[in-house]
Design a protein around this motif. Structure first.
Motif, PDB file in Angstrom:
ATOM      1  N   ILE A 176       0.842  -1.366   0.071  1.00  0.00           N
ATOM      2  CA  ILE A 176       0.084   0.122   0.018  1.00  0.00           C
ATOM      3  C   ILE A 176       0.821   1.098   0.042  1.00  0.00           C
ATOM      4  O   ILE A 176       1.848   1.246   0.666  1.00  0.00           O
ATOM      5  CB  ILE A 176      -0.908   0.019   1.176  1.00  0.00           C
ATOM      6  CG1 ILE A 176      -2.021   1.047   1.052  1.00  0.00           C
ATOM      7  CG2 ILE A 176      -0.215   0.023   2.263  1.00  0.00           C
ATOM      8  CD1 ILE A 176      -3.290   1.173   2.149  1.00  0.00           C
ATOM      9  N   ILE A 177       0.593   2.015  -0.856  1.00  0.00           N
ATOM     10  CA  ILE A 177       1.296   3.544  -1.035  1.00  0.00           C
ATOM     11  C   ILE A 177       0.350   4.487  -0.259  1.00  0.00           C
ATOM     12  O   ILE A 177      -0.495   4.819  -0.470  1.00  0.00           O
ATOM     13  CB  ILE A 177       1.227   4.128  -2.412  1.00  0.00           C
ATOM     14  CG1 ILE A 177       1.839   2.763  -3.300  1.00  0.00           C
ATOM     15  CG2 ILE A 177       2.226   5.077  -2.499  1.00  0.00           C
ATOM     16  CD1 ILE A 177       3.006   2.088  -3.058  1.00  0.00           C
ATOM     17  N   PHE A 178       0.997   4.719   1.250  1.00  0.00           N
ATOM     18  CA  PHE A 178      -0.020   5.471   2.113  1.00  0.00           C
ATOM     19  C   PHE A 178       0.755   6.629   2.440  1.00  0.00           C
ATOM     20  O   PHE A 178       2.044   6.448   2.776  1.00  0.00           O
ATOM     21  CB  PHE A 178      -0.069   4.254   3.311  1.00  0.00           C
ATOM     22  CG  PHE A 178      -1.404   4.986   4.387  1.00  0.00           C
ATOM     23  CD1 PHE A 178      -2.551   4.725   4.012  1.00  0.00           C
ATOM     24  CD2 PHE A 178      -0.592   5.609   5.326  1.00  0.00           C
ATOM     25  CE1 PHE A 178      -3.232   5.199   4.936  1.00  0.00           C
ATOM     26  CE2 PHE A 178      -1.946   5.944   6.575  1.00  0.00           C
ATOM     27  CZ  PHE A 178      -3.024   5.936   6.268  1.00  0.00           C
ATOM     28  N   TYR A 216       1.820  14.388  -6.040  1.00  0.00           N
ATOM     29  CA  TYR A 216       3.017  13.991  -5.745  1.00  0.00           C
ATOM     30  C   TYR A 216       2.640  12.206  -5.216  1.00  0.00           C
ATOM     31  O   TYR A 216       3.689  11.401  -5.135  1.00  0.00           O
ATOM     32  CB  TYR A 216       3.660  14.706  -4.629  1.00  0.00           C
ATOM     33  CG  TYR A 216       2.708  14.981  -3.329  1.00  0.00           C
ATOM     34  CD1 TYR A 216       2.408  14.180  -2.192  1.00  0.00           C
ATOM     35  CD2 TYR A 216       1.950  16.155  -3.498  1.00  0.00           C
ATOM     36  CE1 TYR A 216       1.647  14.296  -1.175  1.00  0.00           C
ATOM     37  CE2 TYR A 216       1.052  16.513  -2.288  1.00  0.00           C
ATOM     38  CZ  TYR A 216       1.006  15.392  -1.211  1.00  0.00           C
ATOM     39  OH  TYR A 216       0.071  15.802  -0.162  1.00  0.00           O
ATOM     40  N   VAL A 217       1.521  12.049  -4.611  1.00  0.00           N
ATOM     41  CA  VAL A 217       0.965  10.672  -4.033  1.00  0.00           C
ATOM     42  C   VAL A 217       1.067   9.812  -5.119  1.00  0.00           C
ATOM     43  O   VAL A 217       1.755   8.973  -5.531  1.00  0.00           O
ATOM     44  CB  VAL A 217      -0.132  10.710  -3.470  1.00  0.00           C
ATOM     45  CG1 VAL A 217      -0.505   9.319  -3.449  1.00  0.00           C
ATOM     46  CG2 VAL A 217      -0.084  11.640  -2.141  1.00  0.00           C
ATOM     47  N   ILE A 251      -1.827  -0.869  -3.884  1.00  0.00           N
ATOM     48  CA  ILE A 251      -2.910  -0.469  -3.197  1.00  0.00           C
ATOM     49  C   ILE A 251      -2.931   1.049  -3.156  1.00  0.00           C
ATOM     50  O   ILE A 251      -1.710   1.523  -2.299  1.00  0.00           O
ATOM     51  CB  ILE A 251      -3.329  -1.178  -1.914  1.00  0.00           C
ATOM     52  CG1 ILE A 251      -3.157  -2.580  -2.082  1.00  0.00           C
ATOM     53  CG2 ILE A 251      -4.429  -0.540  -1.345  1.00  0.00           C
ATOM     54  CD1 ILE A 251      -3.454  -3.464  -0.726  1.00  0.00           C
ATOM     55  N   GLY A 252      -3.809   1.613  -3.497  1.00  0.00           N
ATOM     56  CA  GLY A 252      -4.181   3.165  -3.155  1.00  0.00           C
ATOM     57  C   GLY A 252      -4.853   3.429  -2.290  1.00  0.00           C
ATOM     58  O   GLY A 252      -5.223   2.476  -1.464  1.00  0.00           O
ATOM     59  N   ASP A 266      -3.632  -0.748  -8.301  1.00  0.00           N
ATOM     60  CA  ASP A 266      -4.482  -1.910  -8.781  1.00  0.00           C
ATOM     61  C   ASP A 266      -5.865  -1.981  -8.026  1.00  0.00           C
ATOM     62  O   ASP A 266      -6.794  -2.514  -8.509  1.00  0.00           O
ATOM     63  CB  ASP A 266      -3.908  -3.213  -8.479  1.00  0.00           C
ATOM     64  CG  ASP A 266      -2.502  -3.448  -9.415  1.00  0.00           C
ATOM     65  OD1 ASP A 266      -2.763  -3.400 -10.610  1.00  0.00           O
ATOM     66  OD2 ASP A 266      -1.408  -3.340  -8.729  1.00  0.00           O
ATOM     67  N   VAL A 267      -5.944  -1.209  -6.804  1.00  0.00           N
ATOM     68  CA  VAL A 267      -7.098  -1.260  -5.707  1.00  0.00           C
ATOM     69  C   VAL A 267      -6.977  -0.041  -5.091  1.00  0.00           C
ATOM     70  O   VAL A 267      -5.936   0.461  -4.750  1.00  0.00           O
ATOM     71  CB  VAL A 267      -7.092  -2.436  -5.081  1.00  0.00           C
ATOM     72  CG1 VAL A 267      -5.929  -2.614  -4.235  1.00  0.00           C
ATOM     73  CG2 VAL A 267      -8.280  -2.621  -4.097  1.00  0.00           C
ATOM     74  N   ILE A 268      -8.193   0.405  -4.535  1.00  0.00           N
ATOM     75  CA  ILE A 268      -8.053   1.566  -3.414  1.00  0.00           C
ATOM     76  C   ILE A 268      -8.765   0.900  -2.206  1.00  0.00           C
ATOM     77  O   ILE A 268      -9.856   0.482  -2.503  1.00  0.00           O
ATOM     78  CB  ILE A 268      -8.938   3.026  -4.309  1.00  0.00           C
ATOM     79  CG1 ILE A 268      -8.253   3.172  -5.430  1.00  0.00           C
ATOM     80  CG2 ILE A 268      -9.196   4.082  -3.272  1.00  0.00           C
ATOM     81  CD1 ILE A 268      -7.152   3.896  -5.359  1.00  0.00           C
ATOM     82  N   GLN A 269      -8.249   1.478  -1.346  1.00  0.00           N
ATOM     83  CA  GLN A 269      -8.699   1.118   0.105  1.00  0.00           C
ATOM     84  C   GLN A 269      -9.260   2.347   0.794  1.00  0.00           C
ATOM     85  O   GLN A 269      -8.314   3.630   0.806  1.00  0.00           O
ATOM     86  CB  GLN A 269      -7.447   0.533   0.913  1.00  0.00           C
ATOM     87  CG  GLN A 269      -8.123   0.159   2.295  1.00  0.00           C
ATOM     88  CD  GLN A 269      -7.333  -1.076   3.065  1.00  0.00           C
ATOM     89  OE1 GLN A 269      -6.771  -1.689   2.462  1.00  0.00           O
ATOM     90  NE2 GLN A 269      -7.281  -0.765   4.343  1.00  0.00           N
ATOM     91  N   ILE A 270     -10.690   2.314   1.128  1.00  0.00           N
ATOM     92  CA  ILE A 270     -11.039   3.490   1.786  1.00  0.00           C
ATOM     93  C   ILE A 270     -10.920   3.277   3.193  1.00  0.00           C
ATOM     94  O   ILE A 270     -11.338   2.222   3.780  1.00  0.00           O
ATOM     95  CB  ILE A 270     -12.403   3.681   1.596  1.00  0.00           C
ATOM     96  CG1 ILE A 270     -12.523   3.958  -0.180  1.00  0.00           C
ATOM     97  CG2 ILE A 270     -13.034   4.680   2.171  1.00  0.00           C
ATOM     98  CD1 ILE A 270     -14.009   3.845  -0.565  1.00  0.00           C
TER      99      ILE A 270
END
Length: 298
Positions: free
Chosen positions: A19-21, A68-69, A93-94, A153-157
């Motif tokens: 995850i890119i967090f 930038y993200v 994961i975004g 590939d996917v977004i986590q809320i």
């Protein structure tokens, strides 16, 4: 340099997705709401949102300030675009915050125990609250789109504070906005993971958002949580992150408990039931990844 460091750590852990967090409150800046992190207090909004007039002043047309993200995701995606030796590719994961959680920070001015100001506005202002939800959804969809276009590939809320709500209040004041957010992100061509903290009572309602995956924290056994959200949803979870500090025999037992509850059903993403905490022994994380992979190979 930080991206390179991130890549090295992902390889070291041996996980299947990364995850890119960054902080959930990043969208506040392009919306025109200043905040800062204070030592010992966390994020602080010095002029909290308390009126419809303040909500009207929030911007929704400056999403590019968050690019930038996306640039970080592009670098990671480029690195992971080639298959690994075992034939698999690492998933990226975004992320974004959920409308209620971000609104609570905006209104309270920071963390809260009782969310008094948030609930006061939610209950009493039928102009400000819906307008705030709409603006947040607009900005969050734009933020998610940047990440998807960059290679997520996917977004986590993340709905970190939604557990403060009753089922009735969640359905009335939050469910419509989260459902819209989920569906608009899905329309970008990626699945959505929706995660909340202390949400055992809310799981059936959270599943109504249509999110592809519902995240479970460690407070509910995984099989019970899966039953609550329904078989049509995948689930993510749900090892207590503090278990990573436990002796090996305890940690292995808890990992086995989660995997046994999942019973090998398709659709279980093994993960922690909340974020990893500072000081966690890295060697224990590596052991957990190895154990899960060994279990999956049986």
């Amino acid at each position: 340099e930080r991206v390179a460091e991130f890549l090295d750590e992902v390889k070291r852990l041996g996980v299947d997705a990364a995850i890119i967090f960054a902080d959930l409150l990043l969208p506040f800046t392009p919306m025109g709401l200043d905040f800062e992190f204070l030592a010992g207090e966390g994020p602080v909004v010095h002029v909290p949102i308390r009126s419809a007039e303040q909500v009207r002043s929030l911007r929704t047309d400056r999403i590019d300030e968050l690019s930038y993200v996306a640039r970080a995701i592009e670098k990671v995606a480029a690195h992971f675009s080639a298959p690994r030796a075992d034939g698999d590719q690492l998933g990226i994961i975004g992320f974004c915050g959920a409308p209620f959680t971000l609104a609570s920070y905006m209104i309270e001015g920071g963390s809260s125990r009782n969310y008094i100001e948030t609930k006061k506005l939610m209950y009493s202002d039928n102009v400000a609250w819906p307008m705030l939800m709409e603006k947040l959804v607009t900005v969050l969809v734009g933020f998610a789109q940047q990440q998807v276009e960059a290679g997520a590939d996917v977004i986590q809320i993340f709905d970190s504070w939604v557990g403060a709500l009753s089922v009735t209040d969640y359905r009335r004041y939050c469910l419509p906005a989260v459902t819209e957010l989920v569906r608009r992100i899905q329309s970008l061509g990626v699945p959505v993971i929706y995660f909340g903290v202390d949400t055992a009572s809310l799981l059936p309602a959270m599943a109504e958002t249509g999110a592809d995956v519902i995240g479970l924290d460690w407070r509910i056994p995984l099989d019970q949580g899966w039953k609550a959200v329904g078989a049509s949803h995948a689930v993510q979870g749900n090892l207590d992150p503090i278990t990573l500090f436990a002796p090996e025999e305890v940690l292995k037992d808890r990992v086995s408990e989660v995997l046994t509850a999942a019973a090998g059903r398709p659709g279980h993403i093994f993960n922690l039931g909340h974020g990893i905490v500072p000081g966690t022994p890295v060697e224990n994380v590596i052991k957990v990844v190895e154990w899960v992979k060994e279990y999956g190979a049986l």
